[in-house]
Design a protein around this motif. Sequence first.
Motif: not given
Length: 199
Positions: A67-76, A79-91
């Motif tokens: 899974i990868q998480g995507v969101d419009l909000v860079p602040e989210f 934060s997600a990258r810092a709280r959940f290292p090892g999980v893929s997130y991008r804007v």
Amino acid sequence: MTDDHIRAAYGARAAEYTSLLGSVEDMHELDRQRIKGWAERIDGQVVDAGCGPGHWTDFLHRQGVKIQGVDLVPEFIDSARARFPGVSYRVASLRDLGVPDGSVQGVLAWYSLIHVHPGDLPAVLSGIARRLTHGGHLLIGFFEGAAAQPFEHAVTTAYYWPVGQMRLMLGESGFHVCDVETRQDPGKRPHAAMAATVR
């Protein structure tokens, strides 16, 4: 409701939102069961579209979901990258998930479509359908209510949708609705969830 407006509204309150609603432990047990059970049927890449603080992305990652998480909000995303290292997130936007057509097996849009203007929602749903493989899975959560009725959400304007109208819109966007859930919890707005597959 434009992407710029939504991005600014959530960006200004991202830390507050994350502290209140950024943990799966704060979510309803039935929602945890539903999302976990939905993902267990998927073999392949999943996108958590509008992942917000990233807690559902991490929850499914810990279940072994690709899974990868995507969101419009860079602040989210930061934060997600810092709280959940090892999980893929991008804007990325709900209007453009940043993946090729027909490339993912599942899209989770859990309460992320609620701010999309009713006139724009059919195009957003059709775009999600294009990104999914044939037979790919979609799970959405939303507030049930009168047709496209706006209300003052804590962050920015959101919309209620009747189950029947959402089902029709999904059908017109290329989906087959497989499952519908509604729930009314004390002191909460009416909840609805729909699971669908690409026809």
